[in-house]
Design a protein around this motif. Sequence first.
Motif, short mmCIF file in Angstrom:
data_model
loop_
_atom_site.label_atom_id
_atom_site.label_comp_id
_atom_site.label_asym_id
_atom_site.label_seq_id
_atom_site.Cartn_x
_atom_site.Cartn_y
_atom_site.Cartn_z
N ASP A 234 0.81 -1.21 0.00
CA ASP A 234 0.00 0.00 0.00
C ASP A 234 0.84 1.26 0.00
OD1 ASP A 234 -2.55 -1.24 -0.01
OD2 ASP A 234 -2.41 -1.61 2.14
N GLN A 235 2.15 1.11 -0.11
CA GLN A 235 3.08 2.23 -0.26
C GLN A 235 4.03 1.92 -1.41
OE1 GLN A 235 4.81 2.33 3.76
NE2 GLN A 235 3.69 4.23 4.16
N PRO A 236 4.60 2.94 -2.03
CA PRO A 236 5.63 2.68 -3.03
C PRO A 236 6.81 1.95 -2.40
CG PRO A 236 4.91 4.97 -3.13
CD PRO A 236 4.33 4.38 -1.87
N THR A 237 7.50 1.16 -3.19
CA THR A 237 8.69 0.45 -2.72
C THR A 237 9.76 0.46 -3.80
OG1 THR A 237 7.76 -1.65 -3.51
CG2 THR A 237 7.42 -1.13 -1.19
N PRO A 238 11.04 0.46 -3.41
CA PRO A 238 12.10 0.33 -4.40
C PRO A 238 12.04 -1.03 -5.08
CG PRO A 238 12.96 1.16 -2.30
CD PRO A 238 11.56 0.69 -2.05
N VAL A 239 12.37 -1.06 -6.36
CA VAL A 239 12.41 -2.29 -7.13
C VAL A 239 13.85 -2.53 -7.59
CG1 VAL A 239 11.58 -3.47 -9.21
CG2 VAL A 239 10.02 -2.03 -7.89
N ILE A 240 14.29 -3.76 -7.44
CA ILE A 240 15.65 -4.14 -7.82
C ILE A 240 15.67 -4.46 -9.31
CG2 ILE A 240 17.51 -5.80 -7.43
CD1 ILE A 240 16.13 -6.28 -4.62
N PHE B 193 14.32 2.52 -9.48
CA PHE B 193 13.04 2.14 -10.08
C PHE B 193 12.09 1.85 -8.94
CE2 PHE B 193 10.15 -0.69 -12.43
CZ PHE B 193 10.03 -0.02 -13.64
N VAL B 194 10.80 2.14 -9.13
CA VAL B 194 9.86 2.05 -8.01
C VAL B 194 8.58 1.33 -8.43
CG1 VAL B 194 8.83 4.31 -8.49
CG2 VAL B 194 8.75 3.41 -6.17
N SER B 195 8.00 0.63 -7.47
CA SER B 195 6.66 0.08 -7.63
C SER B 195 5.65 1.06 -7.04
CB SER B 195 6.55 -1.26 -6.89
OG SER B 195 5.20 -1.67 -6.81
N VAL B 196 4.66 1.42 -7.83
CA VAL B 196 3.56 2.27 -7.36
C VAL B 196 2.35 1.36 -7.14
CG1 VAL B 196 1.99 4.16 -7.95
CG2 VAL B 196 4.42 4.33 -8.52
N ALA C 183 5.42 8.29 -8.20
CA ALA C 183 6.72 7.65 -8.40
C ALA C 183 7.86 8.64 -8.26
CB ALA C 183 6.77 6.99 -9.78
N GLN C 184 7.72 9.81 -8.89
CA GLN C 184 8.82 10.78 -8.85
C GLN C 184 9.03 11.34 -7.46
OE1 GLN C 184 10.74 11.26 -11.75
NE2 GLN C 184 12.09 11.92 -10.09
N HIS C 185 7.94 11.61 -6.75
CA HIS C 185 8.07 12.12 -5.38
C HIS C 185 8.78 11.09 -4.50
CE1 HIS C 185 6.93 14.49 -1.81
NE2 HIS C 185 6.78 13.31 -1.23
N TYR C 186 8.42 9.84 -4.67
CA TYR C 186 9.06 8.80 -3.86
C TYR C 186 10.54 8.66 -4.23
CZ TYR C 186 9.84 4.36 -1.51
OH TYR C 186 10.34 3.37 -0.68
N LEU C 187 10.84 8.65 -5.51
CA LEU C 187 12.24 8.55 -5.94
C LEU C 187 13.07 9.72 -5.42
CD1 LEU C 187 11.64 7.37 -9.61
CD2 LEU C 187 12.92 6.08 -7.88
N ASP C 188 12.49 10.90 -5.43
CA ASP C 188 13.23 12.11 -5.01
C ASP C 188 13.39 12.21 -3.50
OD1 ASP C 188 13.44 12.89 -7.64
OD2 ASP C 188 11.78 14.33 -7.57
N ASN C 189 12.43 11.68 -2.74
CA ASN C 189 12.38 11.97 -1.31
C ASN C 189 12.49 10.77 -0.38
OD1 ASN C 189 11.56 15.03 -1.25
ND2 ASN C 189 10.21 14.10 -2.77
N TYR D 112 13.16 7.07 -1.62
CA TYR D 112 13.79 5.86 -2.15
C TYR D 112 15.08 5.53 -1.38
CZ TYR D 112 16.05 2.76 -5.57
OH TYR D 112 16.69 1.69 -6.19
N ASP D 113 15.98 6.48 -1.26
CA ASP D 113 17.27 6.22 -0.61
C ASP D 113 17.09 5.83 0.86
OD1 ASP D 113 18.64 6.77 -2.96
OD2 ASP D 113 19.00 8.87 -2.44
N GLN D 114 16.13 6.46 1.54
CA GLN D 114 15.87 6.11 2.94
C GLN D 114 15.41 4.66 3.06
OE1 GLN D 114 13.02 9.45 3.56
NE2 GLN D 114 14.14 9.77 5.47
N ALA D 115 14.54 4.25 2.15
CA ALA D 115 14.03 2.88 2.19
C ALA D 115 15.15 1.87 1.92
CB ALA D 115 12.91 2.70 1.18
N ILE D 116 16.00 2.15 0.96
CA ILE D 116 17.12 1.27 0.66
C ILE D 116 18.03 1.14 1.88
CG2 ILE D 116 19.24 1.06 -0.70
CD1 ILE D 116 16.84 0.23 -2.30
N ALA D 117 18.33 2.27 2.53
CA ALA D 117 19.21 2.25 3.71
C ALA D 117 18.57 1.48 4.85
CB ALA D 117 19.52 3.68 4.14
#
Length: 312
Positions: free
Chosen positions: A188-194, A201-204, A288-294, A296-301
Amino acid sequence: MSTSAPKADPGLYGYLPWDSRPKITWPGNARVALWIAPNIEFYEYAPPANPHRKAWPRPLPDILGYGTRDYGNRVGHQRMMRVLDQYGLRGSVSLSTALLQHHPEVIAMAAERNWEFFSHGIYNTRYTYGLDEAQEREMIQMSMELIKTHTGQHCDGYLAPALSHSPATIDLFAECGGNYTCDLFHDDQPTPVITRSGKKFVSVPYSLELNDTIVYVTNKIEPRRYGQMIKDAFDRLYAEGEHSGTVLCVPLHAYQVSHPHRLAAFQDAMDYICSHDGVWKATGREIAQHYLDNHYDQAIAAMAAVNQEEGA
């Protein structure tokens, strides 16, 4: 990406339990990002045979199946557009790109409203099944080029035609310049995609549960109950969104939701949702763009930290 060795999961995304994730914040401190995904599709009357899947449930010529779907392009999209206009909602179009040539008038009406267009393949009667990587890449590239040529938009998102995938689908779309997929249905939230290229790349989130075809054809739910389902989903996501932003996607097909006896239920649900503060009326691209910009990196970490703790 090999399909021969046994795999426990698709290897496309990491795991973070809901309450352990970094907080997601939406523009304007909204609780819920609402996006409407009209599927504007073209189904061929007599498509090429695919040994993996039949295009029509009835023997050809399936006049009933074709005519039912043609209803959306002839009547339904205009009805749907008027409802979305009423609430200031822009569609994110999951587009069978052949429709750009078959019914450009429908696309022009959506473009006038500044709707987003993303790829749903060429025809919804031609599947990914049986394609090798070169053939699938060609199909993806062609669909993206058609969107660019006819609308001027870069194609950011992908929903595989008729939800037909290969092990390389997401990798190929990322390599062709895409930024998000709707094909994972897992959150129910965007997630990084490998991806194998390493591209961000992100799943919406895209809801099959609220997809009107699943609701009406597969689950055989009545229109008034469908409207209540949308409201119930919103209420839950809105409450949880107080703590971290959530996504509500409502995928539509004009040959389903826009029949005269069904559209009021959807309209009532939109009236309810849009009466609330804290709703970001977004497109798939914007989410997608908002998540990638703000975020994505936090989720990966955060996922890396969890994996390190588990491996210690």
